[in-house]
Design a protein around this motif. Structure first.
Motif, PDB file in Angstrom:
ATOM      1  N   ALA A 194       0.810  -1.213   0.000  1.00 25.24           N
ATOM      2  CA  ALA A 194       0.000   0.000   0.000  1.00 25.24           C
ATOM      3  C   ALA A 194       0.843   1.262   0.000  1.00 25.24           C
ATOM      4  O   ALA A 194       0.307   2.364   0.108  1.00 25.24           O
ATOM      5  CB  ALA A 194      -0.933   0.011   1.214  1.00 25.24           C
ATOM      6  N   GLY A 195       2.159   1.095  -0.083  1.00 27.11           N
ATOM      7  CA  GLY A 195       3.016   2.264  -0.156  1.00 27.11           C
ATOM      8  C   GLY A 195       3.998   2.392   0.988  1.00 27.11           C
ATOM      9  O   GLY A 195       4.960   3.159   0.900  1.00 27.11           O
ATOM     10  N   ARG A 196       3.801   1.640   2.079  1.00 26.45           N
ATOM     11  CA  ARG A 196       4.727   1.732   3.208  1.00 26.45           C
ATOM     12  C   ARG A 196       5.665   0.531   3.214  1.00 26.45           C
ATOM     13  O   ARG A 196       5.243  -0.610   3.044  1.00 26.45           O
ATOM     14  CB  ARG A 196       3.987   1.786   4.543  1.00 26.45           C
ATOM     15  N   THR A 197       6.959   0.802   3.435  1.00 28.11           N
ATOM     16  CA  THR A 197       7.956  -0.251   3.578  1.00 28.11           C
ATOM     17  C   THR A 197       8.528  -0.178   4.979  1.00 28.11           C
ATOM     18  O   THR A 197       9.068   0.856   5.395  1.00 28.11           O
ATOM     19  CB  THR A 197       9.070  -0.106   2.538  1.00 28.11           C
ATOM     20  N   ALA A 198       8.405  -1.277   5.716  1.00 26.68           N
ATOM     21  CA  ALA A 198       8.813  -1.329   7.111  1.00 26.68           C
ATOM     22  C   ALA A 198      10.151  -2.035   7.265  1.00 26.68           C
ATOM     23  O   ALA A 198      10.554  -2.846   6.430  1.00 26.68           O
ATOM     24  CB  ALA A 198       7.759  -2.049   7.941  1.00 26.68           C
ATOM     25  N   ILE A 199      10.842  -1.721   8.369  1.00 27.65           N
ATOM     26  CA  ILE A 199      12.015  -2.486   8.776  1.00 27.65           C
ATOM     27  C   ILE A 199      11.523  -3.554   9.749  1.00 27.65           C
ATOM     28  O   ILE A 199      10.964  -3.237  10.801  1.00 27.65           O
ATOM     29  CB  ILE A 199      13.075  -1.601   9.440  1.00 27.65           C
ATOM     30  N   MET A 200      11.721  -4.799   9.377  1.00 26.73           N
ATOM     31  CA  MET A 200      11.272  -5.917  10.191  1.00 26.73           C
ATOM     32  C   MET A 200      12.468  -6.567  10.873  1.00 26.73           C
ATOM     33  O   MET A 200      13.561  -6.654  10.306  1.00 26.73           O
ATOM     34  CB  MET A 200      10.568  -6.955   9.324  1.00 26.73           C
ATOM     35  N   GLU A 201      12.253  -7.037  12.101  1.00 29.08           N
ATOM     36  CA  GLU A 201      13.262  -7.854  12.769  1.00 29.08           C
ATOM     37  C   GLU A 201      12.728  -9.263  12.922  1.00 29.08           C
ATOM     38  O   GLU A 201      11.576  -9.473  13.298  1.00 29.08           O
ATOM     39  CB  GLU A 201      13.629  -7.293  14.141  1.00 29.08           C
TER      40      GLU A 201
END
Length: 651
Positions: free
Chosen positions: A48-55
């Motif tokens: 949807a347009g957001r890119t997150a930093i995942m751990e």
């Protein structure tokens, strides 16, 4: 025994819905391992347009980035590497608001170190091990024209936020990288009107941390159609890179003590393409695990494998064979230790997934995370199985390649003797490559009774240098011949129905679609062009910096007189041959597309409409070149299916 319902092709019901395709458009990329803490991070886009930093934790994947942040940049418009780990375990990233920020993964606290100037863009970070300096590509849009935009390699002080330009003079820079102890760095560069794929040069230099200066730079390799790509430092200080030689991209090594590059040419390796040269700067498709072992993506005849290369024994083997892996590209591999790595890959039934791969013990291989829907979310017998096909060209002395997905549905079949309609899909690039990994958009159609063919036309990567370079001077001709040849072949061999073949594609694939409709007006019953080029003259004047010389290289044979340029551009542009289009044409284009401006769609729409043709233009507000936002995917797919029902299912 399951009794299938007999229903005409194209009329089958499928659980793969428009919403399935839209919600399945999640990205997973940029695996990172902190050498200090062992913590694992990666980027995941929600579609949807957001890119997150995942751990990746013992409890699963956790979003550690505040919701108001989103990772990404638009350096070179397509974006460059946007996430890297600092020596102390913090993360530096480009935020989509044109700032550079640092994230503390333990507290999720974010600090902005470079504010948005609306002029300067940053990405492709590499951190120095013992000082606050981080190298990055800086892009200056003060003069916002293809030849006016300037790129540099800059040093960012993460403590003070100060920025210093340390390498300049070239038009383009890719992949600046410090070695492990921070005493040396490498980078790629090239100039207008050279092509990255052929002329990128690899430079090496010393680094002085106290003065933050680059000293004694020397060229390592490149130019002269060697097309160097993907420089990576080994943990022992060796330098690796890929360049074209002997018909394929191959890996080379320079020992830690220096010396000449040595070709890693063990028996059988020379038939693979190793290393990726792409408009997407972040490519990391191989990684040195130790002084002995490399983990590398290898492509041969359009098929992708993951190899472990033993530099001491001069042998190699395929690894991760029990995992569902058939496509690896871009920023997809990161070292964990000398025997294992993180790998982002897709398979015929697996969407974007994060794996832990052990080169010695396949029992330790593990699937860590899957983004989006996969084959396991659907019933057995629903997903179409890819079939690699090679056919002879009908007009040129060579072969062409494609991947065919025939109709398949666990609940439906067609009447005996009936043949399916075919959708021919042309990938973008044009120097890209279609693969056999799970494609929910293709499966959306195959599960409804369409055959779906992705064509790796002349110019595609994955089939060696000669095949890729064959398109030079022949763009708009050879690639167009290939899609028409495949359509004719599948009709003549009784695989699909005569008069029910459609052509589609995006970007260069959209250009290919328009060319096919003008050059082969009776072959295709309909066309769907997404963000395609209709007028090469206007495109050449208005595209972005990275591709500002791309069209000329692909269109003009070497030595073409300047007087012939306009003639060739017009000859290869659908705008000037629109009267030949007989098939209904659907155009889909993002209004905010910076790569192929929306005027390209408006031009061909207005001409075809004025001539009385069946044409429709769907413009998507606030959408760029990739047409990837969920609402865009929903609208685009609904419009496309309606077009195929109208053109390919008619009696």
């Amino acid at each position: 025994m399951v009794i299938k319902k007999v229903t005409p092709y194209g009329e089958w019901e499928s659980p793969i819905s428009i919403e399935s395709v839209a919600s399945g458009a999640r990205s997973l990329t940029a695996p990172r391992v902190c050498s200090k803490t062992g913590r694992v991070f990666f980027l995941e886009g929600d579609g949807a347009g957001r890119t997150a930093i995942m751990e990746m934790t013992t409890d699963g994947a956790v979003d550690i980035l505040p919701k108001e942040c989103s990772v990404g940049n638009i350096v070179y418009e397509y974006g460059v590497q946007a996430l890297q780990i600092l020596p102390d375990g913090r993360l530096i990233f480009s935020n989509q608001d044109n700032t550079v920020r640092i994230l503390d993964p333990s507290t999720s606290q974010v600090r902005t170190i470079i504010e948005d100037s609306s002029i300067l863009r940053y990405g492709s970070f590499t951190a120095h091990k013992t000082s606050p300096w981080v190298l990055a590509i800086q892009e200056d849009h003060t003069n916002n024209t293809p030849y006016g935009i300037e790129n540099y390699i800059a040093a960012i002080n993460v403590e003070t936020g100060s920025v210093k330009r340390v390498i300049s003079g070239a038009d383009f820079y890719y992949q600046p990288r410090f070695n492990d102890d921070g005493t040396r760095l490498v980078w790629l560069e090239w100039n207008h009107p050279e092509m990255l794929f052929d002329m990128a040069k690899l430079y090496s230099a010393d680094w002085d941390s106290e003065s933050a200066t680059v000293e004694r730079s020397t060229i390592v390799a490149g130019g002269n159609f060697q097309g160097v790509c993907e420089p990576h430092w080994g943990p022992d200080g060796a330098l690796y890179f890929s360049k074209e030689t002997g018909g394929h991209r191959q890996l080379f090594k320079i020992a830690p003590e220096g010396g000449k590059p040595v070709h890693i040419a063990f028996l059988g390796l020379t038939r693979f393409d190793l290393g990726e040269s792409s408009l997407f700067e972040s490519s990391r498709t191989y990684v040195p695990l130790s002084s002995r072992h490399l983990l590398a993506t290898a492509v041969s005849n359009g098929k992708c494998r993951l190899l472990c290369i033993d530099l001491e024994q001069e042998t190699w083997k395929q690894v991760a064979q029990d995992q569902d892996i058939s496509a690896l590209n871009a920023d997809c591999i990161s070292r964990i230790d000398e025997s294992s790595a993180l790998v982002v890959a897709k398979g015929p039934t697996t969407s974007n997934s994060l794996f832990k791969i052990d080169i010695h013990n396949p029992k330790k291989d593990k699937l860590l995370r899957t983004a989006g829907l996969s084959g396991s979310d659907f019933a057995d017998g629903l997903l179409s199985v890819p079939e690699h096909i090679t056919i002879p060209s009908r007009s040129e002395p060579r072969q062409t390649h494609g991947i065919l997905f025939m109709p398949r549905n666990n609940k439906y079949t067609a009447k005996e003797g009936e043949l399916p309609p075919l959708i021919v899909f042309s990938h973008g690039g044009p120097t890209g490559m279609a693969n056999s990994a799970l494609n929910l958009r293709a499966q959306y159609f195959t599960s409804r009774g369409y055959a779906f063919l992705t064509v790796n036309y002349a110019g595609s990567t994955g089939y060696g240098n000669a095949y890729r370079r064959y398109l030079y001077g022949r763009w708009g001709v050879s690639d167009t011949n290939d899609v028409a040849d495949f359509a004719a072949h599948l009709v003549e061999t009784g695989r699909v129905r005569l008069g029910a073949v459609g052509i589609t594609g995006g970007s260069a694939g959209g250009y290919n679609t328009l060319q096919a409709l003008t050059q082969y007006p009776t072959t295709f019953a309909g066309g769907v062009c997404a963000c395609g080029i209709s007028d090469l003259i206007q495109f050449d004047d208005h595209t972005h910096k990275l591709e500002s010389d791309y069209a000329a290289a692909l269109l003009l044979p070497e030595g073409t007189p300047e007087d012939d340029k306009v003639r060739i551009y017009k000859d290869r542009s659908a705008r000037y041959h629109a009267d030949k289009i007989q098939s209904p044409l659907l155009l889909v284009h993002g209004v905010a597309d910076p790569v192929v401006p929306v005027v390209q769609a408006r031009i061909i729409h207005d001409i075809v409409k004025k001539k009385g043709g069946d044409v429709k233009l769907v413009e998507i507000p606030d959408e760029g070149h990739m047409l990837s936002k969920p609402d865009t995917v929903r609208k685009y797919l609904a419009e496309e299916e309606a077009w195929w029902r109208k053109t390919l299912l008619k009696l």
